[in-house]
Scaffold this motif. Structure first.
Motif: not given
Lengths: 391, 215
Positions: B68-70, B87-89, B189
């Motif tokens: 998510e954080y890349g 998580r936003d993935v 991501n």
């Protein structure tokens, strides 16, 4: 929850220390300079708005808004975005100003956070709104301006992904009759869960051809060539019109000469039930989250009584700061001018002369020269002492 | 393609845990250069020479966070973790390995109590499931040996992943309700999915070719 300690700030709130702020201001000037040239005028609106007006019309979910009560007992919100207040202004104070209207802003907006690091509750945005122009060329203008803004800010490697909400909607409508089911598919796309999308697809009783078309949607991401592929998936109607819009949008963007920084993404869904046409999101190398977002929102203005098509975008300044090079240019020379009380008048006059010459001058009253430590002198290119003259 | 000159080095987050060996085997089948280092090393970051690849070895629950954080472009992780971490993935592929089931389990003589308590490593999944079933339960988060909870009276049921069912049986527990199937997924991501679309598509294609049920 434990009582806050003296150094703590509410969740998601940040201090911006001088070095970062200097860079942010520098970037804001660069963006302003770029946007000005396209005929957009800057606007400022209040930090607080009524929940019933701006809060209700905003694309931001209610539970992400900071809500409070004013003295009269109305629920007010810290503005969750700038687009909605601007829609309010365009429909009220600006109601007699003919369309199209071009406005821009550099402002902070607020969104309550639940999770940790990297999610600010207050963040600065630079954004534009182009209101009253429904053409593809208006969409192209917004996207091209976004490209020029990122270039002006010095972002080296970036891509803007472009989609159209009607393509997804239209394709689903062609193959699936049940609205409830369509909304499940849309939700999987919105949550970026392609596995869930495929699993749901596998449970449906439909022709292989229809199934393949819906499956192909997940792969419609790439350059201009994807337009032809998208065309093949749809017969006519809504989805087909969306493809044609994208096709002429792409032509316009080619005319702007910006297509090498663009990527078509037909399954891009940014915000459910808010955007009404072309949508886009910008990304930069080595940044895990989108740098900018925007698109067409033709239903918002009607909520304030002046129906009008509109498009726009907002750049997130904190993310832009992370992907732009350090500021260039010669830093201004800093001078420390110390004086004893007898020579105050002379010293302050001298300081003003130096400032007018473009130097940064810090003055300080001292008893004698020995008072100055080396660490105090360290931050200055030059130290001048005007002390009591020896007899 | 216009972006070909740009760096497309891909960082892959791999879960050190239950599905690690199966996942490594999967990567090998997919034709990725997996060095011996990946399998027996205490290193946490393992670059692959000449392959534009780099592996990060992470605790499974941290894989979606890294992605998510890349800091990782893509990751290999179980659906159990994805459901719990929210998580936003992008969830790109079901690799159909690491199969297990998310179950409610308890003692064979389990009966509904006034204040039902559920012990689990997956508090969000458990809360969501019971809420959907119209039951209010107290969820107790544990970090391991969840089967212990009903035996010693900490909770009357557990929510956990079950693969063969042996651990449950050995501890005298039975499966009561089936929540969902769990398999291993390829995630990406949001920005990498666009900025490194060619590299992400390339790895997804290689994976797709070795997934059992896909042609």
């Amino acid at each position: 929850m434990a009582k806050p300690l003296g150094f703590e700030k509410p969740l998601g709130m940040r201090d911006i220390l001088p070095d970062s702020l200097a860079k942010q201001r520098h970037l804001e000037r660069a963006l302003r300079h770029c946007i000005d040239r396209w005929g957009y005028e800057e606007i400022s609106t209040p930090s607080l708005e009524y929940y019933d007006t701006v809060g209700a019309a905003s694309a931001t979910l209610t539970d992400r808004m900071f809500r409070l009560l004013d003295k009269q007992g109305h629920t007010v919100v810290l503005r969750p975005d700038m687009t909605t207040p601007i829609a309010r202004v365009v429909s009220s104070l600006y109601k007699d100003v003919p369309l199209p209207i071009r406005l821009f802003y550099q402002a902070n907006v607020f969104r309550a956070q639940e999770k940790e690091a990297g999610r600010n509750a207050e963040f600065f945005q630079t954004g534009i709104e182009l209101i009253g122009d429904a053409s593809e060329d208006a969409d192209a203008e917004a996207i091209a301006l976004a490209v020029f803004c990122l270039r002006a800010a010095g972002v080296e490697t970036f891509r803007i992904a472009i989609g159209h909400v009607d393509f997804v909607d239209g394709l689903l409508e062609e193959e699936i009759a049940d609205e409830e089911l369509r909304s499940q598919f849309r939700n999987f796309l919105y949550e970026r869960d392609f596995v869930g999308y495929r699993q749901l697809l596998a449970t449906l009783d439909m022709s292989d051809d229809a199934r393949n078309r819906l499956e192909a949607l997940l792969r419609l991401r790439g350059d201009k060539g994807k337009i032809a592929e998208a065309r093949e998936l749809t017969v006519n109607g809504k989805a087909r019109r969306a493809v044609e819009t994208i096709a002429s949008l792409w032509d316009a963007l080619e005319a702007y000469g910006v297509t090498e920084d663009l990527l078509l993404d037909f399954n891009l869904i940014s915000n459910l039930n808010y955007y009404t046409g072309v949508v886009f999101e910008g990304y930069a190398a080595d940044l895990g989250s989108p740098l900018l977002g925007g698109g067409r929102y033709d239903h918002l203005l009607a909520q304030f009584g002046r129906p009008a098509p509109a498009t726009g975008f907002a750049i997130k300044m904190d993310r832009l700061l992370q992907v732009t090079p350090a500021m260039k240019g010669q830093p201004t020379t800093r001078v420390l001018l110390c004086y004893t009380v007898e020579r105050r008048r002379e010293a302050l006059a001298e300081a003003q002369l130096l400032r007018e010459d473009g130097l940064i001058v810090v003055t300080r009253l001292i008893g004698n020269e020995d008072e100055l430590s080396d660490s105090e002198k360290a931050g200055y290119a030059k130290v001048i002492c005007l002390t009591k003259q020896e007899e | 393609m216009v972006f070909s000159d740009r760096s497309q080095k891909l960082t892959i987050a791999m879960p050190k845990g239950r599905i690690f060996e199966e996942a490594v085997h999967f990567l090998q089948q997919a034709g990725l250069q997996v060095t011996a280092e990946l399998q027996d090393s205490r290193k946490l970051v393992i670059p692959v020479e000449n392959a534009q690849l780099e592996f990060i070895l992470a605790k499974p629950t941290d894989v979606p966070t890294y992605v998510e954080y890349g800091v990782a472009d893509v990751g290999v992780v179980g659906k159990d973790v994805l459901l719990e971490e929210e998580r936003d993935v992008y969830e790109l592929l079901d690799l159909q390995i690491g199969y297990c089931r998310m179950m409610v389990a308890g003692m064979p003589d389990w009966k509904q109590t006034d204040a039902p308590r559920v012990a689990t490593k997956y508090p969000k999944i458990a809360s969501r499931y019971f809420r959907e079933q119209g039951q209010q339960v107290e969820v107790i988060k544990l970090n391991g040996s969840v089967e212990l909870a009903p035996m010693i009276g900490l909770a009357d049921r557990i929510v956990d992943i079950v693969s063969t069912g042996r651990t449950l049986k050995e501890n005298g527990l039975v499966e009561l309700e089936h929540i969902c199937e769990i398999t291993t997924r390829l995630i990406a991501n949001r920005a990498s999915y666009r900025m490194k679309s060619e590299a992400v598509d390339d790895i997804a294609q290689k994976f797709l070719e070795v997934i059992p049920s896909s042609k």
